[in-house]
Design an enzyme around this catalytic site. Structure first.
Site, PDB file in Angstrom:
ATOM      1  CD  GLU A  68      -2.998   0.404   2.407  1.00 36.88           C
ATOM      2  OE1 GLU A  68      -3.512  -0.692   2.714  1.00 36.88           O
ATOM      3  OE2 GLU A  68      -3.059   1.410   3.112  1.00 36.88           O
ATOM      4  CG  ASP A 115      -3.513   9.056   7.344  1.00 34.65           C
ATOM      5  OD1 ASP A 115      -3.480   7.835   7.564  1.00 34.65           O
ATOM      6  OD2 ASP A 115      -3.706   9.541   6.215  1.00 34.65           O
TER       7      ASP A 115
END
Lengths: 400, 266
Positions: free
Chosen positions: B49, B60
Site C-alpha cells: 500500500e 491519519d
C-alpha cells in the site's frame, strides 16, 4: 417563482457540498443528520433556541444607521447589523447555541471545536460552560500566538485549548485535528463546527442557526428605513456570518448580496485567502466540495490574511453555489484596506470592529461612493474588535 | 483476474494470509521509495500500500501525517508517485500496488486522467479515503473499466446496509478498519474484530483485509488468524522515521521479517 431550496437531501449545492469523509465518520454524520432533521422544525427545540438567543445572547441585535460615516463618504446610507453587540462579541454564538442544544439532546457530554480567530472557540466554551459540557478547542499554534486574549478567555470558561502544530498551524489544521478527535471519541463527543463548511449537514445546519441575522434584518430594515437595502455586504472566510444574513434574502429581488474575501497582500501576490475572487479550482477538503486554494498537485496552499478568522483556503459550499448561479457577488479587500476601514469606523462612529468585519466595511465604503444618497447598504458587522487590539497595536509598532 | 485477485487466490491455495505493508511515497526522501518497495517485497510483502502524500490527511494520525509532511518537503505529489510505481514495475511485474490517498489530488489531476495514468503505471488498486461510495460512483466505474480495483474501507460503525452498498462497489478486497479513530491509534480488540470480520464475510466473498492498530508480531499474528490480509501502516512508518540513511533498508527488512513470521505462524 420557484423558491430557493438548497441543499438536496444529501447536502449538495449543485456540484458543491456533499459528504466527503472517511468511512469512520459516516455513521456519526448520519446520526447527526437524522437528529437535525428531527429537531430543525420542532417547536420545543426552536423555542429553547429562541429563548437563549434572547436572554443569553441579547438578541435581536440592533441595526444602526452609521450616519456620520455615510455623510463622510457622500454616497449610499450605510446601516450596520450589530452582531458585535452579541454576548461573546460576534455572530458565532448563534450557531454554537444551536449545536450545543442538539448535543444535549443527543446525550453527548463532551463538545469539541476548531477555531481560527478564537471567536468560535470562545462561543463554544461559553455555551459549554452554561450547559455543563466538557469542552476541548483545537487552535493552530500560530493563531494561539496571534489571539492570546481569546485563548485566555476560553480557559477562564473552563475549556481545554489544544495548540495544533501540524501543517500551516492555522484554522484548517485545527479543523483536521478536531475531525481526528471526533472520529476517535465519537461515542461521547459532539463536534461543533463554526462555519458553513464541513460535511453535510454542517453547512446547512450552521446556515440555519445563523439565519436569525437575516430574519431579524428583514424586519428591522422595514422599521428603520421602510424598505429593504439595495445591497448587503458581509465578510467571507468560511462564510457563516455572510450565509446567515444572505440566506433569508436569497428570494428577495433587487437586493445585491456581496461577500468580501480577504485579499491579504493582494490577489496578484498569491498571499491571500480569497478562493472565490481568485477563481481557485474546485476541490475536496474538510468533507465538502468547493472552490479551494491549491497547487497543481492538489495540495492545499497556505493562506494569508491579517484577520485570523478569514485565513482559510476554502469557502462554504453554498457560497460556491451562489457564486456560480450569480445570486451573490464576491470581491476581496486587502489587509491595508481593511485596516483603514477599521480605523475609520473607530473614529467616525465610536465602534471598534473586528478585523474580519473591517473587510466588509472597506468594501461598503468603496461601494457607497458609487451609489446615491437615497440608496442603502446593510453591512453585517459580524464582530467587535477588542480581540484584535494586540494585532492592530503591533502593526503600528506599539507595545501594549 | 486482476493481480490483486490472483494474489489472494494463490495465497488461499497455500493457506496463507497476505501481509500488506504501508509506506508513504517520498518518505523519508523520494530517492528511497522504490528501493524500500523492493525491500518490502524481498522480506515478505504480498502487496504494497503506497500512500500518496497530502497536505491535509484528516483520517491519519500524527505518524502518517509526519510522513506526508516529509514527502511534501520534496514536492512528492500524485504525478511523482505514479512515476515511482512505473520505476518499481521495471523489475517487479507481480506484486500488486495499491495507492492510498485523498480525493483532492485525484480531482486536481482529473479523475479520468488519473485512472488512465494509474493504468499506464500499472497500479492495481486505489483507496481514496474521503470518497465514500455515495460520492464516487463514476470514479469507481472509470477505475473498474481499466481493471483497477477500487478498495473501500469498512469501519466498526458501518452497519450491514452500508456494508452491502460498499461491497457492491468494491473489488479486489475490502479493508476493515479495526478501530474507531485515525491511523496509528492504540488498543486493538481482537475479539470484536473477529466478530465483525465474520459478519462482513456473510455479506461478501471479497477477501477482508484488517488494518489500524497492528503494531507488533503479537497483534499481526492475532489478526492474521481472522483476516485474509494484515495491513501494517503506522508501525512501518515509525520504523522509517526512526532510521537514518544507513540503516533505513535494514530496519524495514527486520520489521518485515518479524511481521512475516508472525503472520505465517497464525
Amino acid at each position: 417563482m420557484q423558491l430557493y431550496d438548497m441543499p438536496d437531501a444529501r447536502g449538495h449545492f449543485g456540484q458543491f457540498g456533499g459528504t466527503f469523509v472517511a468511512e469512520t465518520l459516516v455513521e456519526a454524520l448520519e446520526a447527526l443528520r437524522v437528529m437535525y432533521e428531527k429537531y430543525r422544525h420542532d417547536p420545543e427545540f426552536l423555542a429553547e433556541f429562541a429563548y437563549d438567543l434572547k436572554h443569553f445572547v441579547g438578541r435581536p441585535s440592533p441595526i444602526y444607521h452609521a450616519k456620520r460615516l455615510s455623510d463622510k463618504l457622500g454616497g449610499a446610507q450605510i446601516y450596520l447589523k450589530r452582531e458585535d453587540l452579541n454576548h461573546t462579541g460576534a455572530h458565532k454564538i448563534n450557531n454554537t447555541i444551536g449545536q450545543a442544544l442538539l448535543a444535549k439532546r443527543m446525550g453527548k457530554p463532551r463538545v469539541i471545536a476548531e477555531t481560527g480567530a478564537g471567536q468560535h472557540g470562545v462561543a463554544t466554551a461559553t455555551i459549554a460552560a452554561r450547559l455543563g459540557l466538557e469542552c476541548v478547542v483545537y487552535m493552530g499554534s500560530e493563531d494561539v500566538k496571534r489571539q492570546a486574549p481569546n485563548v485566555f478567555r476560553m480557559k477562564l470558561l473552563g475549556a481545554t485549548v489544544v495548540p495544533v502544530e501540524s501543517g500551516s498551524k492555522t484554522l484548517k489544521d485545527a479543523l483536521n485535528e478536531a475531525m481526528r478527535d471526533w472520529v476517535t471519541n465519537v461515542n461521547n463527543t459532539f463536534y461543533i463546527i463554526g462555519t458553513v463548511a464541513g460535511p453535510h449537514p454542517y453547512p446547512m445546519m450552521v446556515r440555519d442557526f445563523q439565519a436569525v441575522i437575516g430574519i431579524e434584518a428583514k424586519e428591522q430594515m422595514m422599521e428603520m428605513a421602510g424598505r429593504q437595502p439595495d445591497a448587503i455586504v458581509a465578510c467571507v472566510g468560511g462564510g457563516s456570518n455572510a450565509m446567515g444574513i444572505f440566506y433569508p434574502y436569497i428570494d428577495v429581488p433587487n437586493v445585491r448580496l456581496i461577500g468580501v474575501e480577504a485579499a491579504g497582500h493582494g490577489i496578484e501576490t498569491g498571499l491571500h485567502a480569497a478562493p472565490l475572487t481568485a477563481n481557485s479550482p474546485v476541490g475536496v477538503l474538510h468533507g465538502n466540495r468547493t472552490y479551494l486554494m491549491q497547487d497543481a498537485d492538489g495540495q492545499i496552499i497556505e493562506t494569508h490574511s491579517v484577520s485570523a478568522g478569514l485565513d482559510y483556503p476554502g469557502v462554504g459550499p453554498e457560497h460556491a453555489w451562489l457564486k456560480d448561479i450569480k445570486r451573490a457577488e464576491y470581491v476581496a479587500i486587502t489587509d491595508d484596506e481593511a485596516m483603514a476601514a477599521f480605523h475609520n469606523l473607530c473614529r467616525t462612529e465610536g465602534i471598534i470592529p473586528a478585523l474580519e468585519s473591517s473587510h466588509a466595511l472597506a468594501y461598503a465604503e468603496k461601494l457607497a461612493k458609487t451609489m446615491n444618497k437615497d440608496q442603502i447598504i446593510l453591512v453585517n458587522l459580524s464582530g467587535r474588535g477588542d480581540k484584535d487590539i494586540n494585532t492592530v497595536a503591533k502593526l503600528a509598532n506599539i507595545t501594549l | 483476474m486482476s493481480r490483486i485477485q490472483s494474489t489472494f487466490a494463490t495465497l488461499k491455495q497455500q493457506g496463507k494470509t497476505a501481509l500488506i505493508p504501508y509506506i508513504t511515497a517520498g518518505d523519508p526522501h523520494p530517492k528511497h521509495t522504490v528501493n524500500l518497495m523492493h525491500t518490502l517485497v524481498k522480506h515478505g510483502a504480498d502487496m504494497i500500500e503506497l500512500g500518496v502524500p497530502f497536505s491535509d490527511p484528516m483520517a491519519d494520525g500524527p505518524v502518517i501525517q509526519r510522513a506526508s509532511e516529509r514527502a511534501l518537503v520534496h514536492k512528492v505529489g500524485l504525478t511523482a508517485v505514479l512515476e515511482m510505481v512505473k520505476e518499481f514495475r521495471q523489475t517487479n511485474q507481480t506484486t500488486p500496488i495499491i495507492l492510498m490517498g485523498y480525493a483532492n489530488p485525484v480531482e486536481a489531476m482529473g479523475t479520468i486522467v488519473f485512472a488512465d495514468r494509474a493504468k499506464d503505471a500499472d497500479v492495481d488498486g486505489v483507496i481514496t479515503v474521503d470518497y465514500p461510495p455515495e460520492e464516487c460512483g463514476d470514479y469507481v466505474k472509470e477505475l473498474r473499466a481499466r481493471g483497477i480495483d477500487p478498495v473501500f474501507l469498512l469501519s466498526p460503525t458501518t452497519d450491514p446496509k452500508r456494508v452491502e452498498l460498499i461491497v457492491n462497489q468494491a473489488s479486489g478486497f475490502v479493508y476493515y478498519v479495526s478501530l474507531k479513530g485515525v491511523t496509528g491509534a492504540a488498543n486493538l480488540d481482537i475479539t470484536e474484530v473477529s466478530g465483525r470480520v465474520a459478519s462482513i464475510r456473510k455479506q461478501t466473498d471479497l477477501p477482508v483485509g484488517v488494518g489500524f492498530g497492528i503494531r507488533d508480531a503479537a497483534t499481526a499474528k492475532a489478526t492474521a488468524a481472522i483476516a485474509d490480509a494484515v495491513v501494517v501502516g503506522s508501525r512501518m512508518v515509525q520504523a522509517i522515521e526512526a532510521s537514518d540513511e544507513s540503516d533505513l533498508q535494514s530496519n524495514v527488512a527486520t520489521l518485515m521479517d518479524e511481521l512475516r513470521a508472525a503472520v505465517d505462524a497464525a
